[in-house]
Scaffold this active site. Structure first.
Site, short mmCIF file in Angstrom:
data_model
loop_
_atom_site.label_atom_id
_atom_site.label_comp_id
_atom_site.label_asym_id
_atom_site.label_seq_id
_atom_site.Cartn_x
_atom_site.Cartn_y
_atom_site.Cartn_z
N ASP A 50 2.91 71.30 -6.03
CA ASP A 50 2.10 70.36 -5.25
C ASP A 50 0.74 70.16 -5.92
O ASP A 50 -0.02 71.13 -6.12
CB ASP A 50 1.94 70.96 -3.84
N GLY A 69 3.42 60.49 -4.58
CA GLY A 69 3.88 59.18 -5.04
C GLY A 69 2.85 58.37 -5.81
O GLY A 69 3.05 57.18 -6.04
N ASP A 123 2.17 62.71 3.36
CA ASP A 123 2.87 63.66 4.22
C ASP A 123 3.43 62.97 5.47
O ASP A 123 2.73 62.18 6.12
CB ASP A 123 1.91 64.77 4.70
C1 GLA Z 1 0.60 69.03 0.97
C2 GLA Z 1 2.08 68.65 0.89
C3 GLA Z 1 2.79 69.15 2.13
C4 GLA Z 1 2.60 70.67 2.27
C5 GLA Z 1 1.13 71.01 2.29
C6 GLA Z 1 0.90 72.51 2.23
O1 GLA Z 1 -0.05 68.34 2.00
O2 GLA Z 1 2.24 67.27 0.74
O3 GLA Z 1 4.18 68.82 2.05
O4 GLA Z 1 3.26 71.30 1.21
O5 GLA Z 1 0.46 70.43 1.17
O6 GLA Z 1 -0.45 72.85 2.16
#
Ligand code: GLA
Length: 391
Positions: free
Chosen positions: A141, A189, A210
């Site tokens: 991430d 994305g 998200d």
């Molecule tokens: C980001 C990701 C989420 C999740 C959080 C965790 O927002 O997009 O899917 O993994 O981090 O902190």
């Protein structure tokens, strides 16, 4: 020099056979329901419920720990889990013992999105640690890598290059462990990740912000995928984010839309609810074999929108056996039901077909020329439409 480096990244990644994620990954992820409350006991309970609910046997294999598992690094730089996860190796063995696989989460930045320890400068070491624990899946991430590293570069091209290099570096580190580890890119994305995600070894890449547990968020992520269908295929999938089914924020019709749309999109199916307390209705939504078969179809086509008028949309996906999965969606939340109609020729089908409603299990028999369907507010009718031999 730079050009050579790019080419070598691309050729080594694309030479990889899609033995990993040959169909969209299925499983569960801790974030949507548990967020920072995830722990060893939560993971064990989810693994137990994955088996007892029948979901494992329906195809849900990965049990993925998201953010907040990380503790500190020791003097050698080796990452250790925090007190919520006393023994990661034992946890992996427990999950494997149930016929399931274990996933974990990190960031190319120094900190994850929730402010825990990321992999920056420790990529190879972390990949080895994950492999040693028995991890089978990594969600990587972007998080602080954007603000702390990319933001310092002068040009957009340099920022982009830094991001690609960071994702490629972890891919190589995972590959070099020799353990098959599904690689899930998460950078929301940006920079058209679908153009380069496979070239850095990504088996799936988030295409959206998200998801939240409401219709508008789910619809924005899912219906927003129409233009990028051609980038998905065996081994590399567009990921409109994890499922919210069973978390309580949507109606049954809305969750049915969520599941149907994700299946048409050949999206990864990562349940995001508490499997240990879910209702029979939630299991029925998540584990419908005919809907899952559409998602997991071996041709690996991502469906796309074939018709739209106002708030009504029809999406179709060509399946390996030549039939089509067709979703009739009513995106209005207002009564009455919407009446949708499509010509079979617009689905590139013969003039006579057989159709089956996959949620109700009812056979609609032979249809000629067109299909007409009434769809409730925020609802869906999902059909499998098969060319009829006696056309
Ligand atoms: C980001 C990701 C989420 C999740 C959080 C965790 O927002 O997009 O899917 O993994 O981090 O902190």
């Amino acid at each position: 020099m730079m050009a050579c480096a790019i080419v070598s990244t691309i050729s080594s990644a694309s030479a990889k056979q899609p033995s990993l994620a040959s169909t969209p990954p299925m499983g569960w992820n801790s974030w949507n329901h548990f967020a920072d409350k995830v722990s060893d006991s939560v993971i064990r309970a989810q693994a137990d419920a994955m088996v007892s609910s029948g979901m494992r046997d329906a195809g849900y294999i990965y049990i993925n720990i998201d953010d907040t598992w990380q503790g500190v690094r020791d003097g050698q730089g080796v990452i250790h889990p925090n007190a919520k996860f006393p023994d990661m190796k034992a946890l992996a063995a427990y999950v494997h013992g149930k016929g399931l696989k274990l996933g974990i989460y990190s960031s190319p930045g120094a900190k994850t999105c929730a402010g825990f320890e990321g992999s920056y400068g420790h990529e190879e070491q972390d990949a080895k640690t994950y492999a040693d624990w028995g991890v089978d899946y990594l969600k990587y991430d972007l998080c602080s890598f954007h603000d702390e590293v990319m933001a310092k570069a002068k040009t957009k091209q340099q920022r982009h290059r830094l991001m690609i290099d960071a994702y490629a570096r972890m891919y190589r580190a995972l590959r070099d462990t020799g353990r098959p580890i599904v690689y899930s890119l998460c950078q929301y994305g940006v920079d058209a990740v679908w153009n380069w995600g496979a070239s850095v070894g990504g088996n799936l890449w988030r295409t959206t912000a998200d998801i939240s547990d409401n219709y508008d968020s789910m619809a924005m992520n899912g219906f927003g995928e129409a233009a990028i269908a051609r980038y998905a295929g065996p081994g590399h999938w567009n990921d409109p984010d994890m499922l919210e089914i069973g978390n309580g924020g949507m109606s049954a019709a809305e969750y049915q839309t969520h599941m149907s749309l994700w299946a048409l999109l050949a999206a990864p199916l990562l349940a995001g609810n508490d499997l240990a307390t879910m209702t029979a209705q939630t299991i029925a939504l998540l584990a419908n074999r005919e809907v899952i078969a559409i998602d997991q179809d071996s041709a690996g086509n991502q469906g796309t929108r074939v018709w739209m008028q106002g708030t009504n949309e029809i999406w179709a996906k060509k399946l390996a056996d030549g039939s089509r999965a067709v979703g009739f969606f009513n995106r209005s939340g207002e009564m009455p039901d919407a009446n949708l109609e499509i010509k079979l020729s617009d689905l590139k089908l013969t003039a006579t077909v057989r159709a089956r409603n996959v949620w109700t299990g009812s056979d609609l028999g032979k249809l000629h020329g067109k299909i007409q369907i009434a769809v409730p507010p925020h609802g869906v009718v999902l059909l499998k439409v098969t060319p009829s031999a006696a056309d």
